[in-house]
Design a protein around this motif. Sequence first.
Motif, PDB file in Angstrom:
ATOM      1  N   VAL A 120      33.453  34.232  51.609  1.00  0.00           N
ATOM      2  CA  VAL A 120      34.120  33.480  50.748  1.00  0.00           C
ATOM      3  C   VAL A 120      34.946  32.257  51.233  1.00  0.00           C
ATOM      4  O   VAL A 120      35.431  32.370  52.327  1.00  0.00           O
ATOM      5  CB  VAL A 120      35.263  34.546  49.981  1.00  0.00           C
ATOM      6  CG1 VAL A 120      36.174  33.772  49.308  1.00  0.00           C
ATOM      7  CG2 VAL A 120      34.772  35.740  49.605  1.00  0.00           C
ATOM      8  N   ASP A 170      45.930  39.362  42.625  1.00  0.00           N
ATOM      9  CA  ASP A 170      45.285  38.002  41.986  1.00  0.00           C
ATOM     10  C   ASP A 170      46.061  36.694  42.789  1.00  0.00           C
ATOM     11  O   ASP A 170      46.641  36.170  42.295  1.00  0.00           O
ATOM     12  CB  ASP A 170      45.642  38.070  40.563  1.00  0.00           C
ATOM     13  CG  ASP A 170      44.986  36.734  39.683  1.00  0.00           C
ATOM     14  OD1 ASP A 170      44.119  36.156  40.503  1.00  0.00           O
ATOM     15  OD2 ASP A 170      45.502  36.615  38.585  1.00  0.00           O
ATOM     16  N   PRO A 214      35.153  30.183  45.043  1.00  0.00           N
ATOM     17  CA  PRO A 214      36.290  30.399  43.937  1.00  0.00           C
ATOM     18  C   PRO A 214      36.689  29.150  43.193  1.00  0.00           C
ATOM     19  O   PRO A 214      36.774  28.008  43.706  1.00  0.00           O
ATOM     20  CB  PRO A 214      37.386  31.227  44.531  1.00  0.00           C
ATOM     21  CG  PRO A 214      36.894  31.494  46.006  1.00  0.00           C
ATOM     22  CD  PRO A 214      35.834  30.664  46.319  1.00  0.00           C
ATOM     23  N   PHE A 221      32.550  29.372  41.086  1.00  0.00           N
ATOM     24  CA  PHE A 221      33.141  29.707  39.843  1.00  0.00           C
ATOM     25  C   PHE A 221      33.981  28.506  39.319  1.00  0.00           C
ATOM     26  O   PHE A 221      34.784  27.849  40.028  1.00  0.00           O
ATOM     27  CB  PHE A 221      33.951  30.960  40.036  1.00  0.00           C
ATOM     28  CG  PHE A 221      33.464  32.012  40.133  1.00  0.00           C
ATOM     29  CD1 PHE A 221      33.003  33.189  39.405  1.00  0.00           C
ATOM     30  CD2 PHE A 221      32.990  32.333  41.648  1.00  0.00           C
ATOM     31  CE1 PHE A 221      32.260  34.131  39.750  1.00  0.00           C
ATOM     32  CE2 PHE A 221      32.277  33.411  41.818  1.00  0.00           C
ATOM     33  CZ  PHE A 221      31.662  34.476  41.019  1.00  0.00           C
ATOM     34  N   VAL A 242      41.480  33.416  45.450  1.00  0.00           N
ATOM     35  CA  VAL A 242      40.607  34.014  46.432  1.00  0.00           C
ATOM     36  C   VAL A 242      40.164  35.576  45.968  1.00  0.00           C
ATOM     37  O   VAL A 242      39.269  36.081  46.228  1.00  0.00           O
ATOM     38  CB  VAL A 242      41.402  34.295  47.537  1.00  0.00           C
ATOM     39  CG1 VAL A 242      41.883  32.928  48.253  1.00  0.00           C
ATOM     40  CG2 VAL A 242      42.741  35.242  47.526  1.00  0.00           C
ATOM     41  N   ILE A 251      30.482  32.088  48.693  1.00  0.00           N
ATOM     42  CA  ILE A 251      31.214  32.061  47.288  1.00  0.00           C
ATOM     43  C   ILE A 251      32.373  31.141  47.484  1.00  0.00           C
ATOM     44  O   ILE A 251      33.157  30.940  48.233  1.00  0.00           O
ATOM     45  CB  ILE A 251      31.763  33.198  47.002  1.00  0.00           C
ATOM     46  CG1 ILE A 251      30.627  34.434  47.249  1.00  0.00           C
ATOM     47  CG2 ILE A 251      32.445  33.401  45.828  1.00  0.00           C
ATOM     48  CD1 ILE A 251      31.140  35.841  47.053  1.00  0.00           C
ATOM     49  N   GLY A 263      35.783  36.454  35.891  1.00  0.00           N
ATOM     50  CA  GLY A 263      35.330  37.225  37.295  1.00  0.00           C
ATOM     51  C   GLY A 263      34.588  38.487  36.802  1.00  0.00           C
ATOM     52  O   GLY A 263      33.720  38.558  36.117  1.00  0.00           O
ATOM     53  N   LYS A 306      39.968  37.360  42.366  1.00  0.00           N
ATOM     54  CA  LYS A 306      39.077  37.763  41.180  1.00  0.00           C
ATOM     55  C   LYS A 306      37.724  37.002  41.263  1.00  0.00           C
ATOM     56  O   LYS A 306      36.848  37.539  40.827  1.00  0.00           O
ATOM     57  CB  LYS A 306      39.676  37.874  39.832  1.00  0.00           C
ATOM     58  CG  LYS A 306      40.104  36.147  39.614  1.00  0.00           C
ATOM     59  CD  LYS A 306      40.532  36.414  38.018  1.00  0.00           C
ATOM     60  CE  LYS A 306      41.226  35.046  37.629  1.00  0.00           C
ATOM     61  NZ  LYS A 306      41.535  35.141  36.109  1.00  0.00           N
ATOM     62  N   GLU A 307      37.735  35.861  42.023  1.00  0.00           N
ATOM     63  CA  GLU A 307      36.668  35.047  41.802  1.00  0.00           C
ATOM     64  C   GLU A 307      35.817  34.932  43.244  1.00  0.00           C
ATOM     65  O   GLU A 307      34.956  34.087  43.598  1.00  0.00           O
ATOM     66  CB  GLU A 307      36.839  33.683  41.406  1.00  0.00           C
ATOM     67  CG  GLU A 307      36.945  33.590  39.955  1.00  0.00           C
ATOM     68  CD  GLU A 307      37.202  32.365  39.287  1.00  0.00           C
ATOM     69  OE1 GLU A 307      37.440  32.020  38.025  1.00  0.00           O
ATOM     70  OE2 GLU A 307      37.569  31.236  39.892  1.00  0.00           O
ATOM     71  N   GLY A 308      36.624  35.462  44.309  1.00  0.00           N
ATOM     72  CA  GLY A 308      36.207  35.480  45.503  1.00  0.00           C
ATOM     73  C   GLY A 308      35.844  36.786  46.235  1.00  0.00           C
ATOM     74  O   GLY A 308      34.689  37.206  46.413  1.00  0.00           O
TER      75      GLY A 308
END
Length: 313
Positions: free
Chosen positions: A116, A59, A87, A159, A96, A85, A285, A98-100
């Motif tokens: 990303v 994370d 994040p 996100f 980077v 994407i 995420g 969990k959201e990427g």
Amino acid sequence: MDLHRRTLLAGALAAAPAAAAVADPAEVIPLWPRGAPGGGGAGLRQAMIERAKPGQPADRAVTGVTRPTLTVFRPERPNGHACLIAPGGAYIRVVVDKEGFEFARFLAARGITAYVLLYRLPADGWAGGREAPLQDIQRALRLVRASTPTPGSVAALGFSAGGHLTAQLATRSAEASYPPLDVVDRLPAAPDVAGLIYPVISMRPEIAHMGSRRQLLGDAPAEADVRAYSMETRVRAETPPTFLVHAADDTSVPIENSLAMHQALRTSKVPTEAHFFEEGGHGFGLRGAAGKPASATPELFHAWWMRQVGREP
């Protein structure tokens, strides 16, 4: 220029920590090979922070971004579609994993080339100021589009604060945020579709995520700036089809952000689909939604996107 060049990331993403179960891709594309527009960012030091406890999935978050990049996840069997994407991280950091990276791997497994974005942050002293993240995402979208074969589509997925940045990309694509550098900058900066996941949308104090607002606009912004950076005010008929997800129990970014955006999209007759879940909180995420209805978010977005471009998943 060679848009498919492979480079090793020399910055904070160079090596994955032991907690990461899967190696990071080696293909990383710098957005600004000769430096960001206007310069600035003096004294910044890009740093990686690992927020996971030992044994947990990675994370990581990056602060003080000095080298904005695209990390590329290429599928084994590409279907011609691509997704950019962005994040979140409250415009203080860029989250980077969990959201990427996790969403990128989900999309790559479905044949989509995922990129990303590591973007600069608005309060870090760049000459572009609050427009610096927009400069990065507009350049990134053009680089993705230049690498995507026709008739493949290009989506942008954001996100939290990255959702605000993606909403800017979707609603401000006709605005030139930086001087053109090369032939890539002749390409449109608008995505074909946009996905906004628990997004920061409005800067109105009654519903804003105040941390993101402070980083973007300062402590006492002018009313004109509040309105200009409230993305529900920027929606027009030409805004691309937009997908929204939010949880009602989000105590960080109130669901009213997505509700306001959804209403603005409907008013402008922009195709939109929204999923509002009772629970999920903020920043879920992929991993944080496990066992909850919000876990359907990736499949819902993918299916909606493919319907928009006339191709069933």
